[in-house]
Design a protein around this motif. Structure first.
Motif, PDB file in Angstrom:
ATOM      1  N   TYR A  97      49.615  53.131  32.466  1.00  0.00           N
ATOM      2  CA  TYR A  97      49.784  51.695  32.192  1.00  0.00           C
ATOM      3  C   TYR A  97      51.112  51.154  32.723  1.00  0.00           C
ATOM      4  O   TYR A  97      51.275  49.937  32.905  1.00  0.00           O
ATOM      5  CB  TYR A  97      49.674  51.420  30.688  1.00  0.00           C
ATOM      6  N   LYS A  98      52.074  52.030  33.000  1.00  0.00           N
ATOM      7  CA  LYS A  98      53.368  51.578  33.514  1.00  0.00           C
ATOM      8  C   LYS A  98      53.261  51.021  34.937  1.00  0.00           C
ATOM      9  O   LYS A  98      54.210  50.404  35.432  1.00  0.00           O
ATOM     10  CB  LYS A  98      54.386  52.713  33.454  1.00  0.00           C
ATOM     11  N   GLY A 101      52.360  46.386  36.298  1.00  0.00           N
ATOM     12  CA  GLY A 101      53.116  45.366  37.026  1.00  0.00           C
ATOM     13  C   GLY A 101      52.853  45.443  38.521  1.00  0.00           C
ATOM     14  O   GLY A 101      52.655  44.416  39.185  1.00  0.00           O
ATOM     15  N   GLU A 115      50.611  34.046  39.129  1.00  0.00           N
ATOM     16  CA  GLU A 115      51.654  34.801  38.428  1.00  0.00           C
ATOM     17  C   GLU A 115      51.715  34.404  36.958  1.00  0.00           C
ATOM     18  O   GLU A 115      51.987  35.246  36.089  1.00  0.00           O
ATOM     19  CB  GLU A 115      53.008  34.567  39.097  1.00  0.00           C
ATOM     20  N   LYS A 119      51.515  37.672  34.541  1.00  0.00           N
ATOM     21  CA  LYS A 119      52.713  38.142  33.835  1.00  0.00           C
ATOM     22  C   LYS A 119      52.473  38.364  32.342  1.00  0.00           C
ATOM     23  O   LYS A 119      52.770  39.450  31.821  1.00  0.00           O
ATOM     24  CB  LYS A 119      53.875  37.175  34.054  1.00  0.00           C
ATOM     25  N   PRO A 120      51.933  37.375  31.599  1.00  0.00           N
ATOM     26  CA  PRO A 120      51.708  37.629  30.164  1.00  0.00           C
ATOM     27  C   PRO A 120      50.661  38.704  29.900  1.00  0.00           C
ATOM     28  O   PRO A 120      50.760  39.455  28.933  1.00  0.00           O
ATOM     29  CB  PRO A 120      51.267  36.271  29.623  1.00  0.00           C
ATOM     30  N   VAL A 122      50.097  41.380  31.750  1.00  0.00           N
ATOM     31  CA  VAL A 122      50.760  42.669  31.975  1.00  0.00           C
ATOM     32  C   VAL A 122      51.640  43.021  30.783  1.00  0.00           C
ATOM     33  O   VAL A 122      51.621  44.155  30.285  1.00  0.00           O
ATOM     34  CB  VAL A 122      51.583  42.643  33.279  1.00  0.00           C
ATOM     35  N   GLU A 123      52.419  42.051  30.296  1.00  0.00           N
ATOM     36  CA  GLU A 123      53.321  42.314  29.169  1.00  0.00           C
ATOM     37  C   GLU A 123      52.545  42.721  27.923  1.00  0.00           C
ATOM     38  O   GLU A 123      52.894  43.683  27.240  1.00  0.00           O
ATOM     39  CB  GLU A 123      54.176  41.080  28.893  1.00  0.00           C
ATOM     40  N   ARG A 124      51.461  41.988  27.626  1.00  0.00           N
ATOM     41  CA  ARG A 124      50.644  42.309  26.449  1.00  0.00           C
ATOM     42  C   ARG A 124      50.001  43.682  26.587  1.00  0.00           C
ATOM     43  O   ARG A 124      49.978  44.477  25.636  1.00  0.00           O
ATOM     44  CB  ARG A 124      49.537  41.256  26.249  1.00  0.00           C
ATOM     45  N   SER A 125      49.490  43.961  27.777  1.00  0.00           N
ATOM     46  CA  SER A 125      48.779  45.224  27.988  1.00  0.00           C
ATOM     47  C   SER A 125      49.722  46.414  27.891  1.00  0.00           C
ATOM     48  O   SER A 125      49.386  47.434  27.272  1.00  0.00           O
ATOM     49  CB  SER A 125      48.080  45.215  29.355  1.00  0.00           C
ATOM     50  N   ILE A 126      50.899  46.293  28.483  1.00  0.00           N
ATOM     51  CA  ILE A 126      51.870  47.385  28.410  1.00  0.00           C
ATOM     52  C   ILE A 126      52.251  47.651  26.958  1.00  0.00           C
ATOM     53  O   ILE A 126      52.307  48.806  26.507  1.00  0.00           O
ATOM     54  CB  ILE A 126      53.114  47.071  29.268  1.00  0.00           C
ATOM     55  N   ASN A 127      52.489  46.610  26.206  1.00  0.00           N
ATOM     56  CA  ASN A 127      52.842  46.774  24.793  1.00  0.00           C
ATOM     57  C   ASN A 127      51.706  47.426  24.012  1.00  0.00           C
ATOM     58  O   ASN A 127      51.925  48.282  23.149  1.00  0.00           O
ATOM     59  CB  ASN A 127      53.193  45.428  24.168  1.00  0.00           C
TER      60      ASN A 127
END
Length: 219
Positions: A97-98, A101, A115, A119-120, A122-127
């Motif tokens: 998952y890293k 991005g 974008e 962007k949101p 990616v941030e939600r998924s990584i968390n």
């Protein structure tokens, strides 16, 4: 175009591929595959879907005689390990998952999404992935790894090659022998090459016995 028309016009070539795929256990030892051929098949296999498009699969291609002989006892002495041109170890990356991005950044570059959308997500998924319990992450990796493995076997058949999936191996010994860290979860081994003996035809359960519309039977 109606759904029924689309079904009626399904590709005959694809139908041939899925009907001709067999689990082959006897291979022509003289057949070898180039790195370019293997990479092309893997590239097509990785068009498979994955959770959040993480693409957590990783492939260890074992092709030298020395390494295949090293693998054979770990795989309970299955003869296809040394006879096939290569054995593809399908692995799941616990940290896959890293790369979200990078993955979605490329989608933005190609104009597949904005974008502001990427962007949101990616941030939600990584968390989300970072907080998953190990057991749940393993389940995700096995689902995605299973999907890409099946696609690889169909791709190989379309290229004129044969395969057999193998879950019968000592996972702990495999990881130790091939220096695979805890970051990677072995999903399966896939022998890849050219059949010296065709795989056995097999039968399937009647579709009416295994398909239920809208509700399951009582028993």
């Amino acid at each position: 175009m109606s759904t029924s028309t689309q079904i009626g016009q399904s590709s005959a070539l694809f139908a041939d591929v899925i009907r001709e795929r067999r689990s082959v256990r006897v291979y022509d030892k003289s057949v070898r595959l180039s790195h370019e051929e293997i990479k092309e098949m893997l590239k097509e296999a990785t068009l498979a879907p994955s959770s959040s498009n993480v693409q957590p699969w990783r492939f260890l291609v074992i092709e030298t005689e020395e390494l295949k002989e090293k693998l054979q006892p770990i795989a309970y002495n299955q003869s296809q390990v040394t006879e096939a041109a290569a054995v593809i170890a399908v692995l799941g990356d616990m940290e896959g998952y890293k790369k979200l991005g990078e993955i979605f950044g490329e989608s933005v570059k190609r104009g597949y999404m904005t974008e502001d959308t990427a962007k949101p997500f990616v941030e939600r998924s990584i968390n989300t992935y970072a907080s998953l319990p190990e057991e749940r992450m393993h389940k995700v990796l096995h689902i995605d790894g299973g999907i890409v493995s099946q696609q690889l076997m169909l791709v190989a058949r379309a290229h004129g090659y044969d395969t057999v999936p193998m879950a019968g191996y000592d996972e702990a010994e495999f990881k130790k022998a091939f220096n695979i860290s805890e970051r990677y979860v072995p999903i399966m081994l896939i022998a890849l090459g050219k059949a010296a003996k065709p795989g056995h035809p097999t039968t399937r359960l009647p579709i009416d016995d295994i398909t239920f519309f809208n509700e399951m039977p009582a028993n």
